[in-house]
Scaffold this motif. Structure first.
Motif, mmCIF file in Angstrom:
data_model
loop_
_atom_site.group_PDB
_atom_site.id
_atom_site.type_symbol
_atom_site.label_atom_id
_atom_site.label_comp_id
_atom_site.label_asym_id
_atom_site.label_seq_id
_atom_site.Cartn_x
_atom_site.Cartn_y
_atom_site.Cartn_z
ATOM 1 N N GLU A 160 0.829 -1.210 0.000
ATOM 2 C CA GLU A 160 0.000 0.000 0.000
ATOM 3 C C GLU A 160 0.861 1.256 0.000
ATOM 4 O OE1 GLU A 160 -3.499 2.133 2.722
ATOM 5 O OE2 GLU A 160 -2.791 0.123 3.207
ATOM 6 N N GLU A 197 2.414 1.753 -3.494
ATOM 7 C CA GLU A 197 1.419 2.212 -4.466
ATOM 8 C C GLU A 197 1.205 3.716 -4.374
ATOM 9 O OE1 GLU A 197 -1.292 -1.887 -4.783
ATOM 10 O OE2 GLU A 197 -1.873 -0.253 -3.435
ATOM 11 N N LYS A 198 1.247 4.251 -3.150
ATOM 12 C CA LYS A 198 1.016 5.680 -2.949
ATOM 13 C C LYS A 198 2.274 6.512 -3.162
ATOM 14 C CE LYS A 198 -2.689 5.054 0.466
ATOM 15 N NZ LYS A 198 -3.067 5.260 1.894
ATOM 16 N N THR A 199 3.428 5.974 -2.775
ATOM 17 C CA THR A 199 4.644 6.781 -2.686
ATOM 18 C C THR A 199 5.641 6.496 -3.799
ATOM 19 O OG1 THR A 199 4.351 6.630 -0.279
ATOM 20 C CG2 THR A 199 6.421 7.584 -1.077
#
Length: 311
Positions: A221, A224-226
């Motif tokens: 997770e 995916e964001k960073t």
């Protein structure tokens, strides 16, 4: 429970060529003579402060140390390990010279009288944060362990180690690296990691190790964001972690049957990641063969026959 190793550890820390140290010993409710040894050493070296607390696990002990620390930089040493006398002077100088938020080094894995060097480099090398996270995912020169590094203390603002969990470093290390901006690897190996069968991560499979699945979800997770460009390399991390858990789950019939649901969970993730991981990194032929044996579900039987032959 490390009284046999603690004095050697303390000798190595107190003997650092960098003298301006604040040395915090966290006695995590140890039932052996470790509390006495801690108090003994506070009398021997004025830089040492001992904190005695109820047992809360490794992460809780580290968090206690972080809260008590007053310096600009932080480092961790596990109490059954020891460090080279030049470790902190070399790493701190490299951090200041390169304006890096974290410094890391190689290590020696100590097995009895043998010392196996790992994660060494030919020269000092600076990694940008994203490149350092990639190294972490593939098990490269920047690894997830907390103890082979020196950190700017400010990196830990709002961050603590997950309490009561094993494999806790992997959850917070990507964010620490991001905050650091740059990571300098000093090239040399300075940390001596004592490999023993009773360590938290190397002991037999138990329900506590199921948390590794949640940790993998958290890292995925976060990436995916960073760092979405690194998502392919997540397969390498997932493959490595699942394969190590599957070794434990397939060690004998009783463990396999008791934790069958866990085996299925780790195996399904391993099966997804194994082949993609092989395309991204090179691994030893032995680990590759073991991986294929697990992939095709024959590892257990070969391992069982090998144990029978030894008997």
């Amino acid at each position: 429970n490390v009284e046999a190793y603690l004095r050697e550890c303390l000798d190595s820390v107190c003997g650092q060529t960098y003298r301006n140290l604040e040395i915090i010993l966290v006695d995590d409710g140890s039932p052996d003579r470790c509390p006495e040894i801690c108090d003994e050493w506070t009398q021997r070296d004025s830089r040492i402060k001992a904190i005695h607390k109820k047992n809360g696990g490794l992460s809780d002990a580290r968090n206690t140390g972080i809260e008590a620390a007053t310096g600009e930089y932080l480092a961790f040493v596990d109490s059954d390990d020891y460090v080279d006398p030049h470790m902190y002077e070399t790493m701190l100088n490299a951090m200041i010279r390169t304006d890096s938020g974290i410094a890391c080094c190689g290590r020696y894995v100590v097995k009895g009288t043998k010392q196996i060097a790992m994660h060494r480099m030919d020269r000092e090398t600076i990694f940008a944060a994203e490149d350092a996270v990639k190294e972490l995912l593939i098990g490269g020169y920047v690894e997830e362990a907390a103890w082979d590094k020196v950190y700017r203390a400010e990196l830990f603002e709002g961050i603590c180690f997950p309490v009561g969990e094993i494999n806790e470093d992997i959850v917070i290390m990507p964010e620490l690296i991001k905050r650091a901006g740059y990571i300098v690897h000093v090239g040399k190996a300075f940390y001596y990691y004592w490999k023993n069968g009773s360590s938290i991560t190397r002991s037999a499979y138990s329900e506590k190790k199921r948390i590794v699945l949640d940790h993998l979800d958290a890292v995925q997770e976060y990436l995916e964001k960073t760092y979405p460009d690194l998502m392919d390399y997540f397969n390498v991390l997932q493959c490595r972690y699942c394969q190590s858990m599957l070794y434990l789950l397939l060690d004998n019939k009783c463990v396999h049957q008791t934790y069958l649901i866990d085996y299925q969970a780790f195996y399904s993730r391993f099966k997804i990641s194994f082949r993609p991981a092989l395309k991204l990194v090179s691994i030893s032929n032995i680990e590759k063969i073991k991986g294929y044996l697990i992939y095709y579900k024959v590892y257990y039987w070969i391992h069982y026959l090998k144990q029978r032959v030894k008997k």
